[in-house]
Design an enzyme around this catalytic site. Sequence first.
Site, mmCIF file in Angstrom:
data_model
loop_
_atom_site.group_PDB
_atom_site.id
_atom_site.type_symbol
_atom_site.label_atom_id
_atom_site.label_comp_id
_atom_site.label_asym_id
_atom_site.label_seq_id
_atom_site.Cartn_x
_atom_site.Cartn_y
_atom_site.Cartn_z
ATOM 1 N N ASP A 13 0.850 -1.176 0.000
ATOM 2 C CA ASP A 13 0.000 0.000 0.000
ATOM 3 C C ASP A 13 0.894 1.238 0.000
ATOM 4 O OD1 ASP A 13 -2.443 1.387 0.096
ATOM 5 O OD2 ASP A 13 -2.290 1.606 2.268
ATOM 6 N N ASP A 15 -0.243 4.996 1.079
ATOM 7 C CA ASP A 15 -0.475 5.850 2.246
ATOM 8 C C ASP A 15 -0.446 5.025 3.526
ATOM 9 O OD1 ASP A 15 -0.945 8.412 0.934
ATOM 10 O OD2 ASP A 15 -2.735 7.450 0.114
#
Length: 259
Positions: A13, A15
């Site tokens: 991922d 963020d």
Amino acid sequence: MADRKPIESWLTDMDGVLIHEGVPIPGADAFLKKLRESGKPFLVLTNNSMYTPRDLHARLRRMGLEVPIESIWTSALATAQFLDDQRPGGSAYVIGEAGLTTALHDIGYILTDHEPDYVVLGETRTYSFEAMTKAVRLILGGARFICTNPDETGPSTEGPLPATGAVAALITQATGKKPYFAGKPNPLMMRTGLNAIGAHSESSAMIGDRMDTDVLAGMEAGMQTYLVLTGLTRPEQVEDFPYRPSQVVDSIADLVDRV
């Protein structure tokens, strides 16, 4: 873990794992550098459909993080891939930004508000009542309802903003039609991403900061999962879920030596 194959490809991922509020998380640069040097296929994922991979490549580079354009996978790309598989050369009425419209253009979709096959809802900072009304009427008229991701809020410097999931709920209330969400935690996003880089789930790992999206999607796609504690999920919250990550680590810095 002992029975698993060695990790040959990585999905992470963005963020909460690599960056936080526009600032790289310590260890992110070293992790990405190790990935690039290893030659192993990898993807940086985001549920945000606003930006194209080229946009995100430039944004990350300004932060000092080098991620090749072909190593960025967004919910917009996953949505486009899904629609291309379902109904090649179809049409859609789109509420969203360039990341989504570009992805749909690239698969040959026609963007129209005249009897579209789909209404596709993505992330935008300018949700308009007019656009939502049109979406409601098109769905009631027979268009199928697709959303890039189920996130109900998004971050901003002023605080949380209504996001795709919240607007989808409004449209569902008005139409009685629930959308199909292509992004995390749908493992479809992981599987289409793995296919894009020629990787296999049994020898891949997913790194994320959220139990309810990253870890869930990675687990359901058959990958090893690593939860980092630099994002939304806190250590005490892990036990609240009926599933567990393969391992919990403090940050991405703890995974550099695993590549």
